[in-house]
Write an enzyme that holds these catalytic residues in place. Structure first.
Site, PDB file in Angstrom:
ATOM      1  N   VAL A 192       0.901  -1.155   0.000  1.00 48.09           N
ATOM      2  CA  VAL A 192       0.000   0.000   0.000  1.00 48.09           C
ATOM      3  C   VAL A 192       0.940   1.205   0.000  1.00 48.09           C
ATOM      4  O   VAL A 192       1.579   1.493   1.007  1.00 48.09           O
ATOM      5  CB  VAL A 192      -0.931  -0.014   1.233  1.00 48.09           C
ATOM      6  CG1 VAL A 192      -1.790   1.237   1.271  1.00 48.09           C
ATOM      7  CG2 VAL A 192      -1.799  -1.271   1.222  1.00 48.09           C
ATOM      8  N   PRO A 193       1.087   1.883  -1.149  1.00 51.53           N
ATOM      9  CA  PRO A 193       2.191   2.821  -1.381  1.00 51.53           C
ATOM     10  C   PRO A 193       2.118   4.165  -0.653  1.00 51.53           C
ATOM     11  O   PRO A 193       1.968   5.218  -1.267  1.00 51.53           O
ATOM     12  CB  PRO A 193       2.151   3.004  -2.896  1.00 51.53           C
ATOM     13  CG  PRO A 193       0.718   2.824  -3.249  1.00 51.53           C
ATOM     14  CD  PRO A 193       0.210   1.768  -2.312  1.00 51.53           C
ATOM     15  N   CYS A 194       2.309   4.124   0.646  1.00 50.22           N
ATOM     16  CA  CYS A 194       2.295   5.349   1.436  1.00 50.22           C
ATOM     17  C   CYS A 194       3.498   6.243   1.128  1.00 50.22           C
ATOM     18  O   CYS A 194       3.458   7.448   1.372  1.00 50.22           O
ATOM     19  CB  CYS A 194       2.225   5.026   2.921  1.00 50.22           C
ATOM     20  SG  CYS A 194       3.543   3.959   3.506  1.00 50.22           S
ATOM     21  N   HIS A 195       4.543   5.675   0.551  1.00 49.93           N
ATOM     22  CA  HIS A 195       5.733   6.456   0.207  1.00 49.93           C
ATOM     23  C   HIS A 195       5.450   7.434  -0.930  1.00 49.93           C
ATOM     24  O   HIS A 195       6.228   8.361  -1.150  1.00 49.93           O
ATOM     25  CB  HIS A 195       6.904   5.526  -0.164  1.00 49.93           C
ATOM     26  CG  HIS A 195       6.650   4.685  -1.369  1.00 49.93           C
ATOM     27  ND1 HIS A 195       5.886   3.531  -1.320  1.00 49.93           N
ATOM     28  CD2 HIS A 195       7.045   4.825  -2.653  1.00 49.93           C
ATOM     29  CE1 HIS A 195       5.825   2.997  -2.535  1.00 49.93           C
ATOM     30  NE2 HIS A 195       6.515   3.769  -3.369  1.00 49.93           N
TER      31      HIS A 195
END
Length: 160
Positions: free
Chosen positions: A130-133
């Protein structure tokens, strides 16, 4: 019982934990909130089908091939409904693109929820998957990443 598999990446070890039914978490070594809310169960240093799928996904990611969204069950029961909404919206950010916390807040609720959205992003238990970056501050400045800003910079550069 929970299963643990370690993936060795260019940005350090990544711990993958799953039950026999769902992915429980994916964390970078020394990540803030590492294993937060982990169920109180025995963890064995052994892979299972879910950890192996995540390992394969990470292998694609770190070979600069945008991996497809994982078709697995996530154990997101420890996320509040608001955090689940943020988590679902994060999954829509495409490879190589970023969004600001304010833009994310507008998509989730409204721009007045920017701090709450930022807090939810920082507690993401499924790092990279889950690409929180891909969430950045105003003016696209690098802010807030539980795995550290150097790793965030590396990941964003990697996706370009």
């Amino acid at each position: 019982m929970l299963f643990r598999q370690i993936y060795h990446s260019p940005i350090g070890e990544i711990t993958i934990i799953a039950s026999d039914k769902a992915l429980v978490g994916v964390w970078l070594a020394d990540q803030k909130y590492f294993a937060e809310g982990l169920p109180n169960q025995t963890i064995t240093n052994q892979a299972n089908a879910t950890t192996q799928l995540v390992d394969q996904w990470l292998e694609l990611y770190f070979h600069k091939s945008p991996p497809p969204q994982l078709q697995i069950t996530y154990n997101n029961t420890r996320l509040t409904p608001f955090r689940q909404q943020v988590w679902q919206t994060l999954q829509t950010i495409p490879w190589g693109q970023t969004i600001t916390y304010q833009q994310l807040a507008q998509q989730v609720a409204n721009k007045n929820y920017t701090r709450a959205v930022a807090q939810a992003v920082s507690h993401n238990p499924f790092t990279l998957i889950v690409p929180c970056h891909r969430v950045v501050g105003q003016g696209h400045q690098l802010t807030g990443f539980a795995g550290g800003l150097e790793r965030k910079r590396w990941l964003l550069n990697w996706e370009q």
